[in-house]
Design an enzyme around this catalytic site. Structure first.
Site, PDB file in Angstrom:
ATOM      1  N   HIS A 132      -5.476  39.717 163.206  1.00 23.71           N
ATOM      2  CA  HIS A 132      -6.576  39.315 164.082  1.00 23.71           C
ATOM      3  C   HIS A 132      -6.374  37.823 164.397  1.00 23.71           C
ATOM      4  CE1 HIS A 132     -10.782  38.117 164.949  1.00 23.71           C
ATOM      5  NE2 HIS A 132     -11.034  39.393 165.188  1.00 23.71           N
ATOM      6  N   ASP A 209      -6.477  38.778 154.287  1.00 20.71           N
ATOM      7  CA  ASP A 209      -7.689  38.927 155.084  1.00 20.71           C
ATOM      8  C   ASP A 209      -8.194  40.353 154.852  1.00 20.71           C
ATOM      9  OD1 ASP A 209      -9.493  39.574 157.046  1.00 20.71           O
ATOM     10  OD2 ASP A 209      -8.291  38.823 158.720  1.00 20.71           O
ATOM     11  N   GLN A 212     -11.216  44.033 157.215  1.00 17.45           N
ATOM     12  CA  GLN A 212     -11.248  45.449 157.616  1.00 17.45           C
ATOM     13  C   GLN A 212     -11.043  46.394 156.448  1.00 17.45           C
ATOM     14  OE1 GLN A 212     -12.157  46.776 160.389  1.00 17.45           O
ATOM     15  NE2 GLN A 212     -12.237  44.925 161.629  1.00 17.45           N
ATOM     16  N   LYS A 235     -19.397  43.722 158.115  1.00 13.98           N
ATOM     17  CA  LYS A 235     -18.565  44.917 158.301  1.00 13.98           C
ATOM     18  C   LYS A 235     -18.790  45.912 157.167  1.00 13.98           C
ATOM     19  CE  LYS A 235     -14.915  42.435 160.773  1.00 13.98           C
ATOM     20  NZ  LYS A 235     -15.218  42.721 162.178  1.00 13.98           N
ATOM     21  N   CYS A 374      -8.962  41.231 169.768  1.00 11.60           N
ATOM     22  CA  CYS A 374      -8.597  39.927 169.161  1.00 11.60           C
ATOM     23  C   CYS A 374      -7.287  40.042 168.398  1.00 11.60           C
ATOM     24  CB  CYS A 374      -9.695  39.398 168.239  1.00 11.60           C
ATOM     25  SG  CYS A 374     -11.253  39.158 169.061  1.00 11.60           S
TER      26      CYS A 374
HETATM   27  N1  7TS Z   1     -10.038  39.537 160.350  1.00  8.47           N
HETATM   28  C1  7TS Z   1     -10.044  40.814 160.732  1.00  8.47           C
HETATM   29  C2  7TS Z   1      -8.969  41.731 160.245  1.00  8.47           C
HETATM   30  C3  7TS Z   1     -11.070  41.267 161.560  1.00  8.47           C
HETATM   31  O1  7TS Z   1     -11.078  42.541 161.939  1.00  8.47           O
HETATM   32  C4  7TS Z   1     -12.069  40.372 162.011  1.00  8.47           C
HETATM   33  C5  7TS Z   1     -13.144  40.785 162.965  1.00  8.47           C
HETATM   34  C6  7TS Z   1     -12.025  39.059 161.543  1.00  8.47           C
HETATM   35  C7  7TS Z   1     -10.993  38.681 160.724  1.00  8.47           C
HETATM   36  C8  7TS Z   1     -13.074  38.069 161.892  1.00  8.47           C
HETATM   37  O2  7TS Z   1     -14.242  38.372 161.203  1.00  8.47           O
HETATM   38  P1  7TS Z   1     -15.581  37.546 161.446  1.00  8.47           P
HETATM   39  O3  7TS Z   1     -16.613  38.302 160.679  1.00  8.47           O
HETATM   40  O4  7TS Z   1     -15.354  36.182 160.924  1.00  8.47           O
HETATM   41  O5  7TS Z   1     -15.813  37.554 162.928  1.00  8.47           O
HETATM   42  N2  7TS Z   1     -12.822  41.913 163.723  1.00  8.47           N
HETATM   43  C9  7TS Z   1     -13.477  42.387 164.793  1.00  8.47           C
HETATM   44  C10 7TS Z   1     -13.051  43.537 165.464  1.00  8.47           C
HETATM   45  O6  7TS Z   1     -12.094  44.224 165.163  1.00  8.47           O
HETATM   46  N3  7TS Z   1     -13.910  43.755 166.489  1.00  8.47           N
HETATM   47  O7  7TS Z   1     -14.826  42.798 166.505  1.00  8.47           O
HETATM   48  C11 7TS Z   1     -14.579  41.930 165.440  1.00  8.47           C
END
Ligand code: 7TS
Length: 416
Positions: A132, A209, A212, A235, A374
């Site tokens: 991401h 990370d 997911q 999530k 992303c």
């Molecule tokens: N890393 C991964 C693997 C992610 O899927 C996401 C967000 C992030 C980091 C960032 O997370 P945040 O909570 O700091 O925003 N992924 C997604 C997605 O797949 N669709 O919308 C957000």
């Protein structure tokens, strides 16, 4: 409807009962019952967690770690209990190795900022091609500042990492490796045990990370021997704006603070300021108190269902959806194994733009994400502008998948 009943009762997983915990899943969208398949973007929130949020604001909203008064003490205890729940969930050794952040993005930036003062221009860092943007851009900024070189672990056509290339990229110049536990765009579960072991053999540290993975897989940070692990509460049935950085104590101690401010100091004078110990060194300012407490409640909720039960049930959904989708002519699925994947399907139809298909699905009450997710380097690899991504959670059903499949067939007819 008869079909729906028979499908759901063949499973031992009590999905119809679980669904009732989620008020939002009872609503309609565009005149149709909501089918929510955008769980990889954010999950929905059960009443049990909503109640904890309401209870906080109705009964003990106060700032923490600073008041002698009763409400402040209640809020402080609840917040620290949540930290302890999170520690136990990830099996961290010490609760102060759990740093509350605003989410995964913030957690990764915290580490990238910390390592900016620890790297030099001879150093190399490795990032996987499956990341991401939030596990790419902070490291690019870090490399710009330090002169360190960012190298990419390539991916294979099947959506997995090229582990032979990884072996060749690793050297004693490698200082850090960044890989997601699960790819948000494809659902691939990466071989992080092997990555961590091999990186450690050359003395590199590893940030995984877990954004997911955390909704589906319970990671044990000590068993993995991972150096840093990041998650976002939203999530995993928790609220937005809160997450966690797990870091090994000695590495967290090595890094300078990310932000200065209240609550992160030992003593302040204009001549010299000294910093507080962990975790407070990295928690400047008033945190998302209610969010942290609700994150703890979200973990309680998920444990009441059981992570093993969740994984088994979601895999059934993945296998079922993959089968049904493959029957539609012209479907191309990206990330092809179902045994090394969480319940995410990224796909396209020949000649149809993902956005157009997603818009028709929305008109029928079905929420999916379309676009590059992303993760533009993955789209570049496949030479596509984006995909349609259906990402499932344990409160989804096969009947809902049937609705999506029918809607996709309709969309395909309308658009081709
Ligand atoms: N890393 C991964 C693997 C992610 O899927 C996401 C967000 C992030 C980091 C960032 O997370 P945040 O909570 O700091 O925003 N992924 C997604 C997605 O797949 N669709 O919308 C957000």
């Amino acid at each position: 409807m008869a079909n729906k009943q028979s499908l759901d009762t063949t499973l031992s997983f009590p999905v119809e009962k679980i669904k009732k915990d989620f008020p939002i899943l009872q609503r309609e969208v565009n005149g149709h019952p909501l089918v929510y398949f955008d769980n990889a973007a954010t999950s929905q929130t059960p009443q049990q967690v909503i109640d904890v949020i309401a209870d906080y604001y109705q009964n003990y909203n106060a700032n923490i770690h600073r008041g002698v008064h009763t409400l402040s003490q209640i809020a402080t205890d609840a917040y620290e209990q949540a930290r302890e729940k999170i520690r136990a969930h990830f099996n961290a050794n010490k609760s102060y190795e759990i740093i509350f952040t605003a989410g995964t993005t913030h957690a990764i930036n915290l580490v990238a900022n910390g390592y900016t003062s620890l790297l030099s221009k001879e150093d190399e860092v490795l990032v996987s091609a499956l990341e991401h943007h939030s596990n790419i851009v902070p490291w690019q900024i870090m490399c710009e500042k330090t002169g360190a070189t960012l190298k990419v672990i390539p991916m294979l056509e099947n959506g997995e990492l090229d582990m032979l290339a990884f072996d060749q990229l690793l050297s004693n110049k490698t200082k850090l490796v960044f890989v997601n536990h699960v790819s948000n765009a494809l659902g691939t579960i990466n071989p992080i045990e092997e990555i961590i072991k091999k990186a450690h053999q050359v003395g590199a540290k590893v940030l995984i990370d877990g954004a997911q993975a955390a909704p589906h897989i319970q990671a044990d940070v000590q068993a993995l021997d991972v150096d840093f692990y990041t998650v976002s509460a939203h999530k995993m049935c928790g609220p937005t704006g809160v997450g966690v950085l797990y870091g090994k104590e000695e590495l967290l101690n090595l890094m300078p603070p990310y932000q200065g401010g209240g609550e992160m100091i030992a003593e302040v004078s204009f001549e010299k300021t000294t910093y507080a110990g962990l975790p407070h060194k990295f928690e400047a300012g008033t945190p998302n108190i209610c969010g942290g407490i609700a994150f703890g409640a979200a973990l309680d909720y998920m444990h009441s269902i059981g992570f093993d039960n969740i994984a088994t049930y979601e895999n059934e959904l993945l296998v079922y959806a993959t089968e049904k989708l493959s029957e539609i002519e012209g479907t191309r699925i990206f990330g092809t194994s179902t045994d090394k994947k969480t319940a995410v399907i990224s796909f396209n139809f020949e000649g149809i733009h993902p956005y157009d298909a997603g818009t028709i699905l929305d008109k029928l009450g079905i929420a999916v994400r379309t676009g590059h997710h992303c993760a533009q380097p993955i789209m570049d690899f496949y030479a596509i502008p984006g995909t349609i991504r259906a990402s499932f959670a344990f409160y989804n059903t096969k009947a809902e998948i049937d609705l999506m499949i029918n809607a996709l067939k309709k969309a395909k007819m309308m658009l081709s």
